[in-house]
Design a protein around this motif. Structure first.
Motif, PDB file in Angstrom:
ATOM      1  N   LEU A   1      78.834 -76.685 -38.125  1.00 35.59           N
ATOM      2  CA  LEU A   1      78.099 -77.355 -37.291  1.00 35.59           C
ATOM      3  C   LEU A   1      77.818 -78.862 -37.825  1.00 35.59           C
ATOM      4  N   THR A   2      77.927 -79.543 -36.931  1.00 38.43           N
ATOM      5  CA  THR A   2      77.740 -81.107 -37.315  1.00 38.43           C
ATOM      6  C   THR A   2      76.655 -81.687 -36.996  1.00 38.43           C
ATOM      7  N   GLY A   3      75.902 -82.325 -37.840  1.00 42.34           N
ATOM      8  CA  GLY A   3      74.749 -83.026 -37.850  1.00 42.34           C
ATOM      9  C   GLY A   3      73.422 -82.245 -37.670  1.00 42.34           C
ATOM     10  N   GLY A   4      73.477 -81.668 -36.621  1.00 44.07           N
ATOM     11  CA  GLY A   4      72.281 -81.057 -36.314  1.00 44.07           C
ATOM     12  C   GLY A   4      72.289 -80.396 -34.767  1.00 44.07           C
ATOM     13  N   VAL A   5      71.182 -79.987 -34.240  1.00 40.26           N
ATOM     14  CA  VAL A   5      71.170 -78.756 -32.931  1.00 40.26           C
ATOM     15  C   VAL A   5      70.502 -80.090 -31.952  1.00 40.26           C
ATOM     16  N   VAL A   6      71.317 -80.142 -30.964  1.00 44.22           N
ATOM     17  CA  VAL A   6      71.200 -81.049 -29.601  1.00 44.22           C
ATOM     18  C   VAL A   6      70.726 -80.128 -28.615  1.00 44.22           C
TER      19      VAL A   6
ATOM     20  N   TYR B   1      76.043 -82.200 -32.738  1.00 40.34           N
ATOM     21  CA  TYR B   1      76.432 -83.587 -32.353  1.00 40.34           C
ATOM     22  C   TYR B   1      77.784 -83.921 -31.754  1.00 40.34           C
ATOM     23  N   VAL B   2      78.476 -82.916 -31.716  1.00 39.03           N
ATOM     24  CA  VAL B   2      80.007 -83.044 -31.426  1.00 39.03           C
ATOM     25  C   VAL B   2      80.492 -81.853 -30.475  1.00 39.03           C
ATOM     26  N   LYS B   3      80.148 -80.736 -30.580  1.00 37.58           N
ATOM     27  CA  LYS B   3      80.496 -79.686 -30.119  1.00 37.58           C
ATOM     28  C   LYS B   3      79.483 -78.551 -29.497  1.00 37.58           C
TER      29      LYS B   3
ATOM     30  N   ILE C   1      67.670 -82.535 -33.418  1.00 42.51           N
ATOM     31  CA  ILE C   1      67.151 -81.969 -34.749  1.00 42.51           C
ATOM     32  C   ILE C   1      68.196 -81.980 -35.703  1.00 42.51           C
ATOM     33  N   PRO C   2      68.067 -82.849 -36.555  1.00 40.86           N
ATOM     34  CA  PRO C   2      69.061 -82.993 -37.826  1.00 40.86           C
ATOM     35  C   PRO C   2      68.735 -81.754 -38.599  1.00 40.86           C
ATOM     36  N   THR C   3      69.836 -80.984 -39.100  1.00 40.76           N
ATOM     37  CA  THR C   3      69.740 -79.905 -39.776  1.00 40.76           C
ATOM     38  C   THR C   3      70.961 -79.593 -40.602  1.00 40.76           C
ATOM     39  N   ALA C   4      71.094 -79.087 -41.480  1.00 35.26           N
ATOM     40  CA  ALA C   4      71.970 -78.608 -42.496  1.00 35.26           C
ATOM     41  C   ALA C   4      72.807 -77.567 -41.848  1.00 35.26           C
ATOM     42  N   ALA C   5      74.131 -77.331 -42.204  1.00 38.49           N
ATOM     43  CA  ALA C   5      74.944 -76.270 -41.569  1.00 38.49           C
ATOM     44  C   ALA C   5      74.205 -75.079 -41.892  1.00 38.49           C
TER      45      ALA C   5
END
Length: 321
Positions: free
Chosen positions: A188-193, A150-152, A119-123
């Motif tokens: 937070l990078t990109g969104g929640v995975v 997206y990364v961590k 889910i793309p989301t802002a920090a």
């Protein structure tokens, strides 16, 4: 074409020397007849790319980076600043983002890696209940899962901000995701995975772990979410690929003493399909013996090396590329 040089982060306390974490790589590179230059990683993170690359010689030509992780936007600024000096990173900004962030590589590796949705989301923005319910449904709506961006991940806060025991328990999903977003904060990078949890083989000599996730640190990339339910690490391999060929195979940096012999038969064509020049794949063996899974893909420039490994072949390949 000139022989590529390698850029390392400078030691923040002595900017004329490589960062201590990478000093051994720089020494080995010199022994191989290679050339390195230093960049200011803190300036790169702050968005001051021109300042960060001021020690790189004008018109140096082709370059690899071996250093700490950079957000994709900062890497793009890095590439632009070097281009203005007549230099060229051999991994493009688009290639870096593809290997560095899960949505960039997932479609190629789907089926060979734990099922995932995002889910793309802002920090600092927590996805709403309806978004989380839809994401859980895309993973089948039940069973355990992992939360990351997206990364961590937050593997060290396993129970509160990483592991979801049951996707059908949407209240629990919301709590774990909210805590993850809170702890990641501005990073937070990109969104929640959401990523399906899978059990992986454990080492024979002690408690091992397993999971189905994500991107680690050291210099940057690689997987960091396989500490299954806090019990230890899975048996994992990190494979370094250059132009679609494996140039170094070893254990994961978090478990450098494990002996690993991954089967690369199914992974090689996927790495080639991805089309990125220099990448890593972290592989783990399924607990049921059904084969190796791709836990994570990373950009090879920001993926750490395990302690004690012989990186001669890797560095020689980079400067010969």
């Amino acid at each position: 074409m000139p022989v590529p040089a390698i850029l390392f982060p400078a030691d923040p306390l002595n900017p004329r020397r490589p960062d201590p974490h990478f000093a051994w790589e720089a020494r080995l590179l010199r022994e191989l007849g290679g050339e390195h230059h230093l960049v200011d990683h803190d300036a790169l993170l702050a968005g001051h790319a021109e300042q960060a690359v001021r020690r790189v010689p004008q018109d140096r030509g082709p370059l690899w980076y071996r250093g700490w992780m950079l957000p994709s936007a900062r890497y793009a600024g890095f590439a632009t600043a070097l281009a203005a000096r007549g230099c060229a990173l051999l991994t493009s900004p688009a290639g870096y983002a593809t290997a560095h962030e899960l949505p960039g590589w997932y479609d190629v590796f789907e089926g060979a890696t734990p099922p995932s949705t995002w889910i793309p989301t802002a920090a600092s923005a927590v996805p709403g209940p309806e978004e989380l319910a839809a994401a859980a449904a895309r993973l089948g709506g039940s069973g355990p899962a992992i939360v990351k961006d997206y990364v961590k991940s937050r593997k060290h806060e396993w129970h509160e901000a990483c592991y979801i025991p049951e996707l059908a328990d949407l209240a629990s999903v919301g709590r774990v995701v909210a805590r993850f977003v809170e702890l990641q904060g501005e990073f937070l990078t990109g969104g929640v995975v959401l990523r399906r949890y899978e059990e992986f083989e454990r080492p024979a000599d002690g408690p091992g772990g397993s999971s189905g996730d994500d991107s680690g640190e050291g210099s940057g990339g690689g997987s960091d979410d396989r500490s299954g339910r806090g019990s230890g690490r899975a048996v994992e391999a990190r494979v370094w690929w250059l132009d679609g060929e494996p140039v170094l195979v070893g254990p994961h940096p978090d478990a450098p003493h494990h002996d690993v012999e991954p089967d690369l038969t199914g992974v090689r064509p996927l790495v080639r399909m991805l089309g990125c020049r220099f990448v890593t794949t972290d592989l783990a063996s399924r607990a049921d013996g059904s084969g190796w899974r791709v836990v994570e893909v990373g950009d090879g420039q920001v993926s750490d090396l395990p302690h004690g490994i012989d990186a001669t072949g890797l560095l020689a390949s980079l400067i010969a590329a």
